[in-house]
Each structure stands twice: as C-alpha cells, then as structure tokens.
Design an enzyme around this catalytic site. Structure first.
Site, PDB file in Angstrom:
ATOM      1  N   LYS A 114      -2.832   6.035  -4.151  1.00 24.79           N
ATOM      2  CA  LYS A 114      -3.812   7.035  -3.850  1.00 24.79           C
ATOM      3  C   LYS A 114      -3.820   8.307  -4.498  1.00 24.79           C
ATOM      4  O   LYS A 114      -2.430   8.792  -4.638  1.00 24.79           O
ATOM      5  CB  LYS A 114      -4.077   7.152  -2.571  1.00 24.79           C
TER       6      LYS A 114
ATOM      7  N   ASP B  20       0.869  -1.184   0.108  1.00 26.47           N
ATOM      8  CA  ASP B  20      -0.078   0.128   0.004  1.00 26.47           C
ATOM      9  C   ASP B  20       1.052   1.367   0.095  1.00 26.47           C
ATOM     10  O   ASP B  20       1.698   1.456   1.001  1.00 26.47           O
ATOM     11  CB  ASP B  20      -0.829   0.057   1.141  1.00 26.47           C
TER      12      ASP B  20
ATOM     13  N   TYR C  51       2.791  10.018  -0.171  1.00 22.68           N
ATOM     14  CA  TYR C  51       3.658   9.480   0.702  1.00 22.68           C
ATOM     15  C   TYR C  51       5.178   9.722   0.041  1.00 22.68           C
ATOM     16  O   TYR C  51       6.121   9.485   0.807  1.00 22.68           O
ATOM     17  CB  TYR C  51       3.457   7.909   0.828  1.00 22.68           C
TER      18      TYR C  51
ATOM     19  N   HIS D  38      -7.775   9.749  -2.051  1.00 20.92           N
ATOM     20  CA  HIS D  38      -7.233   9.685  -0.489  1.00 20.92           C
ATOM     21  C   HIS D  38      -7.921  10.562   0.535  1.00 20.92           C
ATOM     22  O   HIS D  38      -8.037   9.913   1.463  1.00 20.92           O
ATOM     23  CB  HIS D  38      -5.764  10.506  -0.551  1.00 20.92           C
TER      24      HIS D  38
END
Length: 314
Positions: A76, A46, A51, A109
């Site tokens: 996402k 994931d 990120y 997200h």
C-alpha cells in the site's frame, strides 16, 4: 470438514486467494511469521509501506523457494507519497524491499495526503500532522500509470467512503480492483459492500476479528468478538473456533479476509477458516451486526473518514 482453497476474481481477470496473511504490527517477528504462513499453505500476503514489513515479506518469500508467480502480494501507498511525482518512486521503494519487480495489488492506504517528504507522520510544532494538498484523484491517476507499466498488476483503495469512491469512479479511468476496509461480524457494512460489488470492486476485510487487536481502544472494555457466543456455538457444529467462523462468514460474503498472527498454530487455524457455512448459520450471524467500528483515525489524520458509512460516530 473440508478446508477449501477459495479464490475470487478481480476485475482485471486475476484470481485473489480468499484468505490472506496480514503483516501489520510486530515488525521484527514478521519474517518468521510469513515463513510459517507460506509453509502452512498461504498464497496471499498483505503488507504496506507504513507497516515496515516489506523487507521481511520479501525475505520470507525468497527463502521459501516458492516461485514469485505463486504468491499474491499486496502492498500500500502511504499518505506522505500521494503527490503524483512521488507515487511511482514510492512503489519502486516497496518493490526493492519486497525483492520483486511487480506487486499483484497496490492500494492507496487512505484517501488523505500528508505533507511530502521522508517522514511518515510529518508534524508541526504543536505535534499536529501536516496535511498535504494532493487530491486523491490525482494520486489515483499516478497509480493508474504504475498499472499501465505493469509494476502493479492491479490497483485499489482502502478506507474510502462510498462518496469518495464515487468521485474516483467519475473522474478517473480505471475502476479500483479492490477496496480494503474494516469488516467483521460486528461491522458488516452490507449496504456498502453491495454497492462496491455493483461497481466491480472486490471487498477485502481487514481486522476480520474486530477488537481482537489491543490497539483499538474502543474495543478494550468489552468481550472479544471471537468469543461471542453466536460464533462459538456455530463453531461447535463444524468443529471450528470462533475466529474460524468469523473468517468463513467473510468468505461467504464474497470477501477476501486478512487475519494476522505470529503464533504457528493460529496461523494454520486461520487458513482453515475457509469452509462452507450453512445458510441457517449465515442467517444467525446477521444478528451480530452492531455497526461497531473500531478503527477511525479521523482526529489524528486531519480528515473526516467514513462519512455516511456504518459505524461512523459523528
């Protein structure tokens, strides 16, 4: 105690492994961590645009030699790319960084749009985040197109309330395959989870260890969830630790769980959280629910998240 390899069915018919490897934070450590996770036997990774770990995930999968078809990858869409004209290009950028031509699951997200542009957190002169004017329904319709093109094998949402999800279901064509939300024994959200399941939406748990993450200021002046006496005591029965029991609890609810770690021993331990808890222990774990939510960026993001949901502090 047998470690299982549990999988759940998405509404697309695809299987999603119950234990996924989360890659939020520690960007520079993620390639090594993901490589370690793949070596340990994880088949579900994931990540997310925000990120900054997509290149590391892609590199680790490539170097592992494991065929792309054997790894379930989630990423996402970030809030600055909600405009319908930006959604596919945002996914293309993620695919390029991941080194693949499709993702298994593409999530919105957050339901909030930020101002368009390259900045992940566009701010005005007062340091306040600039909101975009795109409705999440229009963002979702653009995501539906990526699904139809095969660039996303499934599409889903994250951090939505039931009310927001209901609007999405009423005004769009494709039912989200998954919903990724904060769930752990201190925030069980049973009623909400039952509602999502009733709509054919698979529930994913982020922060399955609750306040283990130091970023959550709300959880800093209390004991760690994974050290809770109920989890620890149940763990002794199965020769497992509190973290593994928390994961097994989530899987028993029919959820996929997304623990994260960069420590090889913990990475392996978390995968071994896929085991069966007896009914009496699941009953004991129900008593841990405090309706305690650790992640709510409403004030910073300029959007009132989780209205009507457990753990929402008005």
């Amino acid at each position: 105690m047998v470690t299982r390899d549990t999988k759940f069915k998405l509404n697309t018919g695809a299987d999603i492994p119950a234990v996924g490897f989360g890659t939020w934070q520690d960007k520079d450590a993620q390639e090594v961590a993901v490589a370690e996770a793949l070596k340990a036997g994880y088949t579900h990774i994931d990540t997310a645009r925000i990120y900054g770990t997509e290149p590391a995930v892609g590199a680790a999968i490539k170097k592992s030699g494991i065929p792309r078809s054997k790894v379930f990858i989630t990423t996402k869409l970030w809030n600055n790319s909600h405009h319908p004209d930006d959604v596919e290009s945002a996914l293309d950028a993620s695919l390029a960084d991941l080194g693949t031509d499709y993702v298994d699951l593409y999530l919105m997200h957050w339901p909030v749009a930020f101002g368009r542009g390259d900045s992940m957190f566009p701010k005005d002169s007062n340091g306040k985040i600039i909101s975009g004017d795109t409705d999440f329904v229009d963002t979702w319709k653009a995501m539906e197109k990526t699904f139809k093109k095969g660039k996303a094998k499934a599409i889903g949402i994250s951090n939505f309330s039931r009310k927001e999800t209901e609007r999405l279901l009423n005004e769009t064509e494709i039912v989200p395959a998954a919903h990724q939300i904060e769930i752990h024994p201190y925030l069980q959200q049973n009623e909400a989870c039952e509602w999502f399941r009733s709509k054919g939406i698979h529930v994913q748990q982020y922060s399955p260890f609750g306040n283990q993450n130091e970023i959550y200021s709300k959880g800093q002046n209390m004991g760690k969830l994974i050290d809770d006496p109920i989890l620890v005591e149940i763990g002794k029965k199965y020769n497992k630790n509190g973290a593994q029991v928390a994961l097994a609890w989530g899987i028993a609810q029919g959820h996929s769980v997304l623990p994260k770690s960069k420590t090889p021993s913990r990475i392996k331990d978390n995968l071994e959280g896929d085991f069966r808890l007896e009914k009496e222990d699941l009953e004991k774990l129900k008593s841990m629910d405090k309706g305690m939510r650790f992640n709510d960026p409403s004030a910073n993001f300029g959007w009132n998240f989780y209205i009507g949901e457990d753990g929402k502090v008005e």
